[in-house]
Design an enzyme around this catalytic site. Structure first.
Site, PDB file in Angstrom:
ATOM      1  CE  LYS A 199      -3.123   3.068   0.490  1.00  0.00           C
ATOM      2  NZ  LYS A 199      -4.187   3.399  -0.441  1.00  0.00           N
ATOM      3  CB  CYS A 253      -3.587   9.045   0.111  1.00  0.00           C
ATOM      4  SG  CYS A 253      -5.305   8.980   0.593  1.00  0.00           S
TER       5      CYS A 253
HETATM    6  N1  SAJ Z   1      -1.011  14.857  -9.238  1.00  0.00           N
HETATM    7  C1  SAJ Z   1      -0.033  15.513  -9.992  1.00  0.00           C
HETATM    8  N2  SAJ Z   1       0.377  14.931 -11.161  1.00  0.00           N
HETATM    9  C2  SAJ Z   1      -0.126  13.753 -11.606  1.00  0.00           C
HETATM   10  C3  SAJ Z   1      -1.110  13.087 -10.838  1.00  0.00           C
HETATM   11  C4  SAJ Z   1      -1.538  13.663  -9.636  1.00  0.00           C
HETATM   12  O1  SAJ Z   1       0.459  16.587  -9.637  1.00  0.00           O
HETATM   13  O2  SAJ Z   1       0.286  13.316 -12.693  1.00  0.00           O
HETATM   14  C5  SAJ Z   1      -1.467  15.455  -7.961  1.00  0.00           C
HETATM   15  C6  SAJ Z   1      -2.978  15.769  -7.932  1.00  0.00           C
HETATM   16  O3  SAJ Z   1      -3.241  17.007  -8.541  1.00  0.00           O
HETATM   17  C7  SAJ Z   1      -3.264  15.751  -6.439  1.00  0.00           C
HETATM   18  C8  SAJ Z   1      -2.311  14.679  -5.915  1.00  0.00           C
HETATM   19  O4  SAJ Z   1      -1.331  14.482  -6.929  1.00  0.00           O
HETATM   20  O5  SAJ Z   1      -2.927  17.000  -5.859  1.00  0.00           O
HETATM   21  C9  SAJ Z   1      -2.963  13.360  -5.560  1.00  0.00           C
HETATM   22  O6  SAJ Z   1      -3.979  13.020  -6.506  1.00  0.00           O
HETATM   23  P1  SAJ Z   1      -4.197  11.559  -7.110  1.00  0.00           P
HETATM   24  O7  SAJ Z   1      -5.354  11.590  -8.029  1.00  0.00           O
HETATM   25  O8  SAJ Z   1      -2.928  11.055  -7.680  1.00  0.00           O
HETATM   26  O9  SAJ Z   1      -4.489  10.629  -5.828  1.00  0.00           O
HETATM   27  P2  SAJ Z   1      -5.502  10.671  -4.554  1.00  0.00           P
HETATM   28  O10 SAJ Z   1      -4.721  11.197  -3.377  1.00  0.00           O
HETATM   29  O11 SAJ Z   1      -6.794  11.335  -4.854  1.00  0.00           O
HETATM   30  O12 SAJ Z   1      -5.754   9.084  -4.344  1.00  0.00           O
HETATM   31  C10 SAJ Z   1      -4.628   8.206  -4.159  1.00  0.00           C
HETATM   32  C11 SAJ Z   1      -4.766   7.024  -5.121  1.00  0.00           C
HETATM   33  N3  SAJ Z   1      -3.487   6.296  -5.219  1.00  0.00           N
HETATM   34  C12 SAJ Z   1      -2.877   6.042  -6.407  1.00  0.00           C
HETATM   35  O13 SAJ Z   1      -3.329   6.395  -7.460  1.00  0.00           O
HETATM   36  C13 SAJ Z   1      -1.605   5.261  -6.343  1.00  0.00           C
HETATM   37  C14 SAJ Z   1      -5.878   6.098  -4.666  1.00  0.00           C
HETATM   38  O14 SAJ Z   1      -5.934   4.920  -5.475  1.00  0.00           O
HETATM   39  C15 SAJ Z   1      -5.663   5.681  -3.190  1.00  0.00           C
HETATM   40  O15 SAJ Z   1      -6.716   4.844  -2.730  1.00  0.00           O
HETATM   41  C16 SAJ Z   1      -5.668   6.950  -2.373  1.00  0.00           C
HETATM   42  O16 SAJ Z   1      -4.585   7.770  -2.806  1.00  0.00           O
HETATM   43  C17 SAJ Z   1      -5.523   6.550  -0.913  1.00  0.00           C
HETATM   44  O17 SAJ Z   1      -6.507   6.628  -0.180  1.00  0.00           O
HETATM   45  O18 SAJ Z   1      -4.450   6.069  -0.516  1.00  0.00           O
END
Ligand code: SAJ
Length: 397
Positions: A199, A253
């Protein structure tokens, strides 16, 4: 279900919709009352109807304390302490303690919260052992991390593959059978410690890769090339998949979980730590750039577009945009700094304008989130009359 947050509540409602009898337990009396009235306290597509139906069917009810059950699922927050970045397992400890008085032989206790390696054994197995049970023999103990993406939780609960880490192989296979009752994808059985580490690796790998993309955006700036073009073309290579740069990493997360890995192996996790710290510094760099542009262009009103932590959600907690807003206000005391967030009505201490008003009144427009409302604008036309700083790469033709 212990903890009715953005993972616990959808899971509880989904289980009820699949015929399980579910008691949702939460320490917050307002949440308990709301759920028992068939209402919800978080925004997530399809969740309102799922909860309403589950409560009306009599299969989901909420309570302040656990009642006897075959399976106890712990879905509570596991924060890191703000100053030391060490893990805070208080909620897991309290939830486990509250189960003990109603635990019976043959029950299963599952942890879904993101946790440091060893938590299932050191907190849950230790507590049930102390209460006279034998994990793997008289009760089943396992770690089964949630993986759902906010905004797509109901779908991902069913379609995502799951890792089930048993304290013993018997625990893993017992608990895997339960997940098969509602998950339509593969369930992978392993040990609790592997599942805990998996995880953390999932979210850390994303943080690490976003740090690379964010650093690339600074590198490309120096070189004088467009980072979005560079990434798009590099990703045409069959074995390259660079993520997207942005104004920082938000959410509950990805910006937190790497600290659990760092805590577990501080001498080894140097690159992971450096990536985490770099991503944390990005909003401050962005604010600096905004202030410099506003001064250079003599812009009197600055509009920041997007306060949520990512696109098309309303969750503004742990959002880099909030940090940027506060920083820009400090850096530009003589300018008007406003924000636009189409998915919320109000935000504490933030002056919100509608998108139309931002477009009319701001001389500097800063794109921080790729909300659909912003994607639909004719940025080429706007750039003739307004200065645009784009941190999501959406304003190019
Ligand atoms: N972000 C970037 N560039 C990217 C992708 C995301 O800057 O290319 C930023 C987003 O804008 C945001 C942050 O990262 O600020 C996080 O967003 P996210 O969509 O990547 O993830 P979360 O936090 O909404 O959800 C994550 C997910 N984990 C993964 O994709 C590995 C989700 O599957 C998990 O269940 C969740 O964390 C969790 O609860 O752990």
């Amino acid at each position: 279900m212990l903890g009715l947050g953005y993972v616990g509540l959808p899971t509880a409602a989904l289980l009820a919709s699949r015929g399980h009898q579910v008691t949702g337990v939460d320490v917050n009396p307002d949440i308990v009352t709301r759920i028992n009235n068939g209402q919800i306290h978080i925004v997530e597509p399809e969740l309102d109807i799922l909860v309403k139906t589950a409560v009306e069917s009599g299969r989901l009810s909420a309570a302040l304390q656990p009642t006897p059950a075959d399976i106890f699922i712990i879905c509570v927050p596991t924060p890191v302490n703000a100053d030391t970045h060490s893990s805070d397992l208080t909620f897991v400890q309290k939830a486990t303690g509250s189960i003990i008085p109603v635990l019976q032989p043959g029950n299963a206790v599952l942890l879904e919260s993101t946790s440091p390696p060893g938590t299932t054994e050191n907190v849950i197995a230790a507590a049930v052992t102390k209460a006279g049970f034998i994990p793997g023999q008289t009760v089943f103990v396992a770690y089964c991390p949630e993986r759902v993406l906010p905004g797509a939780v109901i779908t991902e609960l069913v379609t995502n593959e799951r890792t089930v880490g048993g304290l013993t192989p018997a625990c893993a296979s017992h608990v895997a059978r339960f997940y098969k009752s509602f998950v339509q994808a593969d369930i992978h059985e392993t040990t609790a410690r592997v599942a805990e580490t998996v995880k953390l690796v999932e979210n850390t790998s994303r943080d690490y890769q976003i740090a690379f993309a964010n650093e690339l955006s600074l590198v490309c700036r120096e070189i004088g090339v467009n980072v979005w073009d560079v990434i798009e073309l590099a990703n045409r290579h069959p074995r390259v998949n660079v993520l997207q740069p942005g104004p920082g990493v938000g959410g509950h997360c990805i910006a937190v979980d790497p600290w659990f890995l760092i805590e577990a192996a501080p001498e080894q996790a140097r690159l992971i730590k450096s990536a985490r710290q770099f991503n944390d510094s990005v909003p401050h760099k962005v604010a600096q750039q905004i202030a410099e542009s506003a001064n250079a262009e003599d812009a009197k009103t600055i509009a920041l577009l997007g306060m949520a932590y990512k696109s098309n959600i309303d969750d503004c907690r742990e959002s880099p945009s909030i940090e940027i807003y506060n920083d820009v206000k400090k850096l530009c005391p003589d300018k008007k700094v406003v924000a636009c967030e189409p998915n919320v009505q109000t935000l504490q201490n933030i002056e919100l304008y509608t998108l139309d008003r931002c477009l009319r009144e701001a001389e500097l427009l800063v794109i921080l989130v790729a909300h659909t409302e912003f994607l639909n604008l004719d940025w080429k036309q706007l750039q003739n009359t307004r200065q645009v700083l784009d941190y999501k790469g959406i304003s190019q033709p």
